[in-house]
Design a protein around this motif. Structure first.
Motif, PDB file in Angstrom:
ATOM      1  N   ALA A   1       0.822  -1.205   0.000  1.00  0.00           N
ATOM      2  CA  ALA A   1       0.000   0.000   0.000  1.00  0.00           C
ATOM      3  C   ALA A   1       0.857   1.257   0.000  1.00  0.00           C
ATOM      4  O   ALA A   1       0.577   2.226  -0.720  1.00  0.00           O
ATOM      5  CB  ALA A   1      -0.941  -0.004   1.203  1.00  0.00           C
ATOM      6  N   LEU A   2       1.918   1.258   0.794  1.00  0.00           N
ATOM      7  CA  LEU A   2       2.741   2.461   0.856  1.00  0.00           C
ATOM      8  C   LEU A   2       3.638   2.596  -0.370  1.00  0.00           C
ATOM      9  O   LEU A   2       4.026   3.715  -0.733  1.00  0.00           O
ATOM     10  CB  LEU A   2       3.574   2.488   2.137  1.00  0.00           C
ATOM     11  CG  LEU A   2       4.045   3.890   2.531  1.00  0.00           C
ATOM     12  CD1 LEU A   2       2.868   4.836   2.724  1.00  0.00           C
ATOM     13  CD2 LEU A   2       4.883   3.852   3.786  1.00  0.00           C
ATOM     14  N   SER A   3       3.953   1.489  -1.015  1.00  0.00           N
ATOM     15  CA  SER A   3       4.743   1.564  -2.245  1.00  0.00           C
ATOM     16  C   SER A   3       4.055   2.448  -3.280  1.00  0.00           C
ATOM     17  O   SER A   3       4.707   3.207  -4.006  1.00  0.00           O
ATOM     18  CB  SER A   3       4.960   0.170  -2.838  1.00  0.00           C
ATOM     19  OG  SER A   3       5.839  -0.590  -2.063  1.00  0.00           O
ATOM     20  N   GLU A   4       2.730   2.345  -3.349  1.00  0.00           N
ATOM     21  CA  GLU A   4       1.988   3.141  -4.317  1.00  0.00           C
ATOM     22  C   GLU A   4       2.136   4.630  -4.044  1.00  0.00           C
ATOM     23  O   GLU A   4       2.121   5.444  -4.968  1.00  0.00           O
ATOM     24  CB  GLU A   4       0.514   2.739  -4.302  1.00  0.00           C
ATOM     25  CG  GLU A   4       0.265   1.307  -4.741  1.00  0.00           C
ATOM     26  CD  GLU A   4      -1.202   0.961  -4.800  1.00  0.00           C
ATOM     27  OE1 GLU A   4      -2.037   1.893  -4.676  1.00  0.00           O
ATOM     28  OE2 GLU A   4      -1.531  -0.222  -4.968  1.00  0.00           O
ATOM     29  N   VAL A   5       2.283   4.990  -2.779  1.00  0.00           N
ATOM     30  CA  VAL A   5       2.458   6.393  -2.407  1.00  0.00           C
ATOM     31  C   VAL A   5       3.893   6.844  -2.648  1.00  0.00           C
ATOM     32  O   VAL A   5       4.150   7.904  -3.227  1.00  0.00           O
ATOM     33  CB  VAL A   5       2.078   6.605  -0.927  1.00  0.00           C
ATOM     34  CG1 VAL A   5       2.314   8.053  -0.513  1.00  0.00           C
ATOM     35  CG2 VAL A   5       0.630   6.210  -0.680  1.00  0.00           C
ATOM     36  N   LEU A   6       4.839   6.012  -2.224  1.00  0.00           N
ATOM     37  CA  LEU A   6       6.244   6.395  -2.308  1.00  0.00           C
ATOM     38  C   LEU A   6       6.735   6.507  -3.749  1.00  0.00           C
ATOM     39  O   LEU A   6       7.609   7.324  -4.043  1.00  0.00           O
ATOM     40  CB  LEU A   6       7.114   5.387  -1.554  1.00  0.00           C
ATOM     41  CG  LEU A   6       6.989   5.389  -0.036  1.00  0.00           C
ATOM     42  CD1 LEU A   6       7.744   4.207   0.560  1.00  0.00           C
ATOM     43  CD2 LEU A   6       7.522   6.694   0.543  1.00  0.00           C
TER      44      LEU A   6
END
Length: 207
Positions: A55-60
């Motif tokens: 999930a955070l990969s999509e943000v980063l």
């Protein structure tokens, strides 16, 4: 956001992401593999799970928003970490800020490994331990150390380094019972590929 000396993309403040589940496994997991251990690094080493990480990969790694993590120092050079999210050219860029200079100096990039000029353990600790309350950025010393850790290019770190890194990992959410092992994996990988030459001038000198 504007950082003088770095004009490559749509920069946004990323410091709030440090508290999100999945951040530290995204940032440090790939650096845990030293090529010799049977243990395969997993997000749980950092207190995360695979869903957190994804999930955070999509943000980063959003090409429209490049997260920036500022590590200003109260006395001396500080650092800036930037996710360079160019499509087909993803990486993490590392910059130094110097007192008296209005612009930042890029010294290294991480694209599966470090390219450029790194720092010694003592230089990383100095940056981590001297937050500047007057400047915007990360103030927590544990998070500051973890953010600049990929810049380590010293083959022989002080004997206190594993304990200091383990404490930083635990402070950032890594399980207490595995933080020391994770610290050892990180230091093994980073020091094994170290290219630090004591005759080189440190980028912290401002040269």
């Amino acid at each position: 956001m504007l950082i003088e000396g770095y004009d490559d993309g749509p920069l946004v403040a990323g410091e709030s992401l440090l508290a999100r589940s999945g951040f530290w496994s995204n940032y440090l997991l790939a650096m845990c593999s030293d090529g010799s251990s049977a243990a395969h690094p997993v997000p749980e080493w950092f207190g995360d799970d695979g869903a957190d990480n994804d999930a955070l990969s999509e943000v980063l790694f959003d090409p429209e928003r490049w997260p920036v993590f500022r590590v200003p120092a109260a006395d001396g050079p500080g650092a800036v970490v930037i996710y360079r999210n160019l499509v087909g050219d993803y990486g993490i860029d590392y910059l130094l800020t110097h007192p008296g200079r209005s612009y930042a100096q890029q010294i290294a990039s991480w694209e599966g490994d470090l390219s450029g000029t790194g720092l010694t353990w003592h230089e990383l600790v100095r940056i981590a331990d001297t937050p500047s309350p007057a400047a915007e950025g990360v103030e927590d010393t544990a998070a500051r150390l973890l953010l600049v850790l990929p810049l380590l290019t010293e083959p022989d770190v002080p004997e206190e380094a594993p304990a200091r890194l383990s404490a930083a990992l635990a402070s950032a959410g890594a399980p207490q019972d595995t933080a020391s092992n994770t610290a050892e994996h990180l230091l093994t990988r980073l020091t094994k590929r170290s290219r630090h030459d004591p005759t080189w001038g440190s980028p912290l000198s401002g040269s």
